[in-house]
Design a protein around this motif. Structure first.
Motif, PDB file in Angstrom:
ATOM      1  N   VAL A 327       0.840  -1.201   0.000  1.00  0.00           N
ATOM      2  CA  VAL A 327       0.000   0.000   0.000  1.00  0.00           C
ATOM      3  C   VAL A 327       0.871   1.245   0.000  1.00  0.00           C
ATOM      4  N   ARG A 328       0.494   2.231  -0.830  1.00  0.00           N
ATOM      5  CA  ARG A 328       1.168   3.532  -0.833  1.00  0.00           C
ATOM      6  C   ARG A 328       0.265   4.534  -0.125  1.00  0.00           C
ATOM      7  N   GLY A 358      -5.542  -0.892   5.269  1.00  0.00           N
ATOM      8  CA  GLY A 358      -4.671  -0.935   6.425  1.00  0.00           C
ATOM      9  C   GLY A 358      -3.337  -0.276   6.141  1.00  0.00           C
ATOM     10  N   ALA A 359      -2.467  -0.338   7.120  1.00  0.00           N
ATOM     11  CA  ALA A 359      -1.147   0.277   6.957  1.00  0.00           C
ATOM     12  C   ALA A 359      -0.276  -0.529   6.015  1.00  0.00           C
ATOM     13  N   ALA A 360      -0.512  -1.844   5.948  1.00  0.00           N
ATOM     14  CA  ALA A 360       0.362  -2.696   5.146  1.00  0.00           C
ATOM     15  C   ALA A 360      -0.340  -3.325   3.957  1.00  0.00           C
TER      16      ALA A 360
END
Length: 370
Positions: A327-328, A358-360
């Motif tokens: 994810v960017r 999510g963050a990742a």
């Protein structure tokens, strides 16, 4: 990529900062006198600035900095002069070997591969001579240690830059694969459209010319050919619509097959769990659109290395979920018009589309009760 770029930059500039700190500490001893100290300080600043400048240039790729030989020689001469001056005031000016080492490192980073070894070996030899190896009785301190110090400094800088250069090449290759995958899909659609339209358009052109020639000579025949032209046009229009409709409403299995091909061509490991055939036929186009939109988001809005497609049909409830990593945070796909259109289409059949950012990783899931 952004985090790795920052890590590489701060790693190589940290080495340059170490040069400034170590030489400044040696200057603080006052052994070089009121004139020598400021001159050496100027040399330290010059070499440090040049080192940071050329390493930043090397971040665009090893060996792409251009051949600025005169500027490199001038910077190296300043570093050697500082080393030689320090060598007259101390038996082994170990700290000052860092100046030519820094110059050698940033020169090698911007030179083509064929000349790097010559720069390292030649530069190290000249630095050892300038440091006073010929007049020093301490062979280990004046020869072996400077060679080891220069070699370690150069290798440390180049190792970081080499790794970053390899990552750059992989990223460029991935972008090329993505572009080729999209181009291949466009060519496939263009070929299908050409196959449908080619025959009909040629027949329409020929009959149109024939109709024009028969007007005024055989009006009845011209009228018949004109009717055939109209019928050919209607047939071509219908078949074109069928091609586009088939392209837009391909089965879920076809869309998943296309998605897997596109993602793998872009270097993204893709897995599929569940059977697309279990999804009821009326819902296949809807979930096909979900997979198509999700695939587009993965390619455009992420640096994914893996994507998982999960198909579930449980107690009459159908769900399809796409989850990807990479994810960017600065370019999220959750607010796009494509997802808004999907939500509207799912809402018309009582379904819903959910996004889990999510963050990742990023997940897109559509669900409908059949």
């Amino acid at each position: 990529m952004r985090s790795l770029r920052r890590w590489t930059w701060w790693s190589v500039t940290g080495a340059g900062a170490m040069v400034a700190v170590v030489t400044t500490l040696d200057l603080s001893t006052g052994r070089y006198g009121p004139l020598g100290t400021p001159l050496l300080a100027v040399a330290v600043v010059l070499v440090s600035v040049q080192h940071a400048r050329y390493l930043w240039q090397a971040m665009g790729g090893l060996g792409r900095g251009g051949l600025r030989t005169a500027e490199h020689l001038a910077t190296f001469a300043v570093a050697l002069a500082a080393l030689a001056f320090a060598g007259h005031h101390t038996p082994v000016p170990m700290a000052w070997y860092l100046l030519p080492a820094a110059v050698i490192a940033h020169v090698v980073a911007n030179r083509p591969p064929g000349s790097r070894l010559v720069v390292v070996v030649g530069g190290t030899a000249v630095a050892v001579l300038a440091g006073g190896v010929l007049r020093s009785p301490d062979l280990v301190g004046s020869l072996v240690m400077p060679v080891v110090l220069v070699a370690m400094f150069v290798v440390a800088d180049l190792a970081q830059l080499w790794f970053w250069d390899a990552v750059l090449k992989l990223d460029r290759g991935r972008q090329t694969s993505e572009a080729l995958a999209v181009a291949e899909e466009r060519l496939r659609f263009a070929a299908d459209l050409h196959d449908v339209q080619g025959h009909h358009l040629q027949a329409i052109a020929l009959k149109g010319e024939l109709t024009a020639r028969l007007i005024g000579r055989d009006d009845d025949a011209a009228r018949r050919h004109a009717e055939e032209v109209a019928e050919l046009a209607r047939t071509a229009l219908k078949e074109t619509r069928d091609v586009v409709l088939g392209y837009r409403r391909a089965s879920l299995g076809t869309e998943i097959t296309n998605a897997v091909g596109l993602l793998r061509a872009a270097g993204i490991e893709t897995s599929v769990s569940g059977d697309a055939a279990d999804v009821p036929p009326p819902l296949q186009p809807l979930f096909g659109a979900l997979v198509r939109e999700g695939t587009t988001n993965v390619l455009r809005h992420s640096r994914a290395r893996r994507c998982d497609v999960d198909i579930r049909v449980v107690d009459g409830r159908v769900s399809v979920r796409l989850r990807n990593d990479g994810v960017r945070p600065d370019d999220e796909a959750g607010d796009g018009s494509g997802l808004a259109g999907l939500r509207e289409r799912f809402a018309t059949v009582g379904g819903r589309v959910e996004v889990d950012a999510g963050a990742a990783d990023f997940a897109l899931e559509g669900s409908v009760r059949s």
